[in-house]
Design a protein around this motif. Structure first.
Motif, PDB file in Angstrom:
ATOM      1  N   LEU A 154       0.828  -1.200   0.000  1.00 19.63           N
ATOM      2  CA  LEU A 154       0.000   0.000   0.000  1.00 19.63           C
ATOM      3  C   LEU A 154       0.866   1.255   0.000  1.00 19.63           C
ATOM      4  O   LEU A 154       0.568   2.243  -0.681  1.00 19.63           O
ATOM      5  N   ALA A 155       1.967   1.213   0.744  1.00 23.89           N
ATOM      6  CA  ALA A 155       2.849   2.373   0.865  1.00 23.89           C
ATOM      7  C   ALA A 155       3.745   2.561  -0.350  1.00 23.89           C
ATOM      8  O   ALA A 155       4.223   3.679  -0.609  1.00 23.89           O
ATOM      9  N   GLU A 156       3.976   1.493  -1.105  1.00 21.72           N
ATOM     10  CA  GLU A 156       5.013   1.476  -2.141  1.00 21.72           C
ATOM     11  C   GLU A 156       4.911   2.631  -3.128  1.00 21.72           C
ATOM     12  O   GLU A 156       5.900   3.282  -3.465  1.00 21.72           O
ATOM     13  N   HIS A 157       3.718   2.919  -3.638  1.00 19.19           N
ATOM     14  CA  HIS A 157       3.560   3.963  -4.651  1.00 19.19           C
ATOM     15  C   HIS A 157       2.557   5.046  -4.238  1.00 19.19           C
ATOM     16  O   HIS A 157       2.170   5.864  -5.078  1.00 19.19           O
ATOM     17  N   TRP A 158       2.164   5.053  -2.969  1.00 13.95           N
ATOM     18  CA  TRP A 158       1.122   5.987  -2.535  1.00 13.95           C
ATOM     19  C   TRP A 158       1.552   7.447  -2.735  1.00 13.95           C
ATOM     20  O   TRP A 158       0.757   8.303  -3.109  1.00 13.95           O
ATOM     21  N   TYR A 159       2.821   7.736  -2.499  1.00 15.59           N
ATOM     22  CA  TYR A 159       3.310   9.113  -2.607  1.00 15.59           C
ATOM     23  C   TYR A 159       4.258   9.312  -3.790  1.00 15.59           C
ATOM     24  O   TYR A 159       5.113  10.202  -3.752  1.00 15.59           O
ATOM     25  N   ASP A 160       4.100   8.542  -4.828  1.00 21.92           N
ATOM     26  CA  ASP A 160       4.943   8.730  -6.013  1.00 21.92           C
ATOM     27  C   ASP A 160       4.891  10.191  -6.473  1.00 21.92           C
ATOM     28  O   ASP A 160       3.806  10.774  -6.627  1.00 21.92           O
ATOM     29  N   GLY A 161       6.061  10.779  -6.680  1.00 30.30           N
ATOM     30  CA  GLY A 161       6.125  12.146  -7.178  1.00 30.30           C
ATOM     31  C   GLY A 161       6.018  13.219  -6.129  1.00 30.30           C
ATOM     32  O   GLY A 161       6.060  14.419  -6.455  1.00 30.30           O
ATOM     33  N   ARG A 162       5.901  12.846  -4.866  1.00 32.61           N
ATOM     34  CA  ARG A 162       5.684  13.832  -3.798  1.00 32.61           C
ATOM     35  C   ARG A 162       6.824  14.844  -3.689  1.00 32.61           C
ATOM     36  O   ARG A 162       6.586  16.011  -3.365  1.00 32.61           O
ATOM     37  N   LEU A 163       8.035  14.414  -3.977  1.00 30.53           N
ATOM     38  CA  LEU A 163       9.184  15.304  -3.855  1.00 30.53           C
ATOM     39  C   LEU A 163       9.591  15.910  -5.193  1.00 30.53           C
ATOM     40  O   LEU A 163      10.660  16.510  -5.314  1.00 30.53           O
ATOM     41  N   ASP A 164       8.732  15.757  -6.191  1.00 29.02           N
ATOM     42  CA  ASP A 164       8.969  16.336  -7.513  1.00 29.02           C
ATOM     43  C   ASP A 164       7.894  17.364  -7.819  1.00 29.02           C
ATOM     44  O   ASP A 164       6.976  17.589  -7.022  1.00 29.02           O
ATOM     45  N   THR A 165       8.005  17.980  -8.984  1.00 24.29           N
ATOM     46  CA  THR A 165       7.021  18.979  -9.377  1.00 24.29           C
ATOM     47  C   THR A 165       6.724  18.862 -10.868  1.00 24.29           C
ATOM     48  O   THR A 165       7.631  18.522 -11.633  1.00 24.29           O
ATOM     49  N   PRO A 166       5.490  19.083 -11.306  1.00 32.45           N
ATOM     50  CA  PRO A 166       4.329  19.383 -10.455  1.00 32.45           C
ATOM     51  C   PRO A 166       3.786  18.116  -9.806  1.00 32.45           C
ATOM     52  O   PRO A 166       3.937  17.023 -10.360  1.00 32.45           O
ATOM     53  N   TYR A 167       3.170  18.266  -8.643  1.00 31.33           N
ATOM     54  CA  TYR A 167       2.591  17.125  -7.945  1.00 31.33           C
ATOM     55  C   TYR A 167       1.092  17.354  -7.803  1.00 31.33           C
ATOM     56  O   TYR A 167       0.661  18.450  -7.436  1.00 31.33           O
ATOM     57  N   ARG A 168       0.318  16.314  -8.073  1.00 28.39           N
ATOM     58  CA  ARG A 168      -1.128  16.389  -7.923  1.00 28.39           C
ATOM     59  C   ARG A 168      -1.590  15.251  -7.019  1.00 28.39           C
ATOM     60  O   ARG A 168      -1.232  14.089  -7.246  1.00 28.39           O
ATOM     61  N   ARG A 169      -2.344  15.584  -6.006  1.00 28.33           N
ATOM     62  CA  ARG A 169      -2.901  14.552  -5.138  1.00 28.33           C
ATOM     63  C   ARG A 169      -3.907  13.715  -5.925  1.00 28.33           C
ATOM     64  O   ARG A 169      -4.588  14.218  -6.815  1.00 28.33           O
ATOM     65  N   ARG A 170      -3.990  12.430  -5.578  1.00 24.09           N
ATOM     66  CA  ARG A 170      -4.993  11.583  -6.223  1.00 24.09           C
ATOM     67  C   ARG A 170      -6.391  12.056  -5.837  1.00 24.09           C
ATOM     68  O   ARG A 170      -6.650  12.354  -4.679  1.00 24.09           O
ATOM     69  N   ASP A 171      -7.284  12.105  -6.831  1.00 19.25           N
ATOM     70  CA  ASP A 171      -8.671  12.400  -6.489  1.00 19.25           C
ATOM     71  C   ASP A 171      -9.302  11.141  -5.893  1.00 19.25           C
ATOM     72  O   ASP A 171      -8.700  10.057  -5.918  1.00 19.25           O
ATOM     73  N   PRO A 172     -10.495  11.247  -5.288  1.00 19.36           N
ATOM     74  CA  PRO A 172     -11.104  10.092  -4.610  1.00 19.36           C
ATOM     75  C   PRO A 172     -11.260   8.859  -5.496  1.00 19.36           C
ATOM     76  O   PRO A 172     -11.080   7.731  -5.023  1.00 19.36           O
ATOM     77  N   VAL A 173     -11.581   9.041  -6.766  1.00 21.40           N
ATOM     78  CA  VAL A 173     -11.766   7.894  -7.664  1.00 21.40           C
ATOM     79  C   VAL A 173     -10.448   7.148  -7.850  1.00 21.40           C
ATOM     80  O   VAL A 173     -10.380   5.912  -7.732  1.00 21.40           O
ATOM     81  N   LEU A 174      -9.391   7.885  -8.121  1.00 16.78           N
ATOM     82  CA  LEU A 174      -8.089   7.247  -8.324  1.00 16.78           C
ATOM     83  C   LEU A 174      -7.557   6.628  -7.033  1.00 16.78           C
ATOM     84  O   LEU A 174      -6.919   5.570  -7.067  1.00 16.78           O
ATOM     85  N   ALA A 175      -7.829   7.273  -5.901  1.00 14.38           N
ATOM     86  CA  ALA A 175      -7.401   6.710  -4.624  1.00 14.38           C
ATOM     87  C   ALA A 175      -8.107   5.395  -4.343  1.00 14.38           C
ATOM     88  O   ALA A 175      -7.484   4.409  -3.902  1.00 14.38           O
TER      89      ALA A 175
END
Length: 221
Positions: free
Chosen positions: A184-205
């Motif tokens: 679950l943790a493996e790809h949850w925050y992919d891109g968090r330390l890069d830019t631009p970053y977009r949070r997953r919307d509820p459907v994708l989450a």
């Protein structure tokens, strides 16, 4: 202003990732070449967009997956020590901080106080027969995100979890094993330390959870 806010987000996230410490607003303003009030405004906007959690004193408490105080988890890399926001976030840190090939995630059982630790890296789940408990359903995560993070914990066993539920009066949420937590943790925050970053919307989450074998009402957003 959107570009500035993203720059502010990236500055705080990368500083915490690199040092384990929260930088000051003055540091951010000096580095970015903007007035401090612009940084404060940016932080407020980032909190409104759920990138950060800021307490009543104006201090960043959560910059997911990092915390600036104890939420029950420490994450020790080869060179850096962090607080983890919760079980998922603590296991996520080794996946997004490239300079650290592994980290020791440590916590205590909320029921009996027994100490637990796992060597978490990017090669595969660590061994462990502990029980990961999520108290708050995902759809209510942001109703009180501090409470949610404080109550996403790891127990010695089902017996310890049952004892804790009986003592606290909470109802059972959802449980997983350590291997599922790692996935679950493996790809949850992919891109968090890069830019631009977009949070997953509820459907994708929700789709992400389902891909990890977690579906049903509890995991729906």
């Amino acid at each position: 202003m959107v570009e500035l806010y993203e720059g502010i987000r990236l500055f705080f996230y990368r500083e915490i990732a690199n040092t384990g410490r929260l930088p000051s607003v003055a540091d951010a303003a000096d580095t970015l070449g903007v007035p401090e009030e612009w940084v404060w405004d940016g932080l407020d906007n980032l909190a409104a967009d759920r990138h950060l959690v800021i307490d009543a004193n104006g201090t960043i408490v959560l910059a997911f997956p990092f915390a600036t105080r104890s939420f029950g988890f420490s994450v020790m890399g080869e060179r850096t020590l962090w607080w983890g926001s919760c079980a998922i976030d603590s296991f996520s840190i080794p996946h997004i901080v490239d300079k650290e090939p592994w980290a020791v995630v440590a916590t205590t059982c909320p029921a009996c106080g027994a100490a637990h630790s796992w060597l978490v890296d990017r090669t595969g789940p660590p061994a462990g027969d502990q029980v990961v408990h999520f108290l708050v359903p995902m759809a209510k995560l942001w109703d009180d995100v501090i409470f949610t993070c404080e109550n996403q914990r790891i127990f010695c066993s089902d017996r310890c979890l049952d004892d804790w539920l009986a003592r606290t009066g909470h109802e059972l949420g959802a449980t997983t094993d350590i291997a599922t937590l790692w996935r679950l943790a493996e790809h949850w925050y992919d891109g968090r330390l890069d830019t631009p970053y977009r949070r997953r919307d509820p459907v994708l989450a929700t789709k992400y959870f389902a891909a990890k074998g977690l579906s049903g009402e509890f995991w729906g957003l």
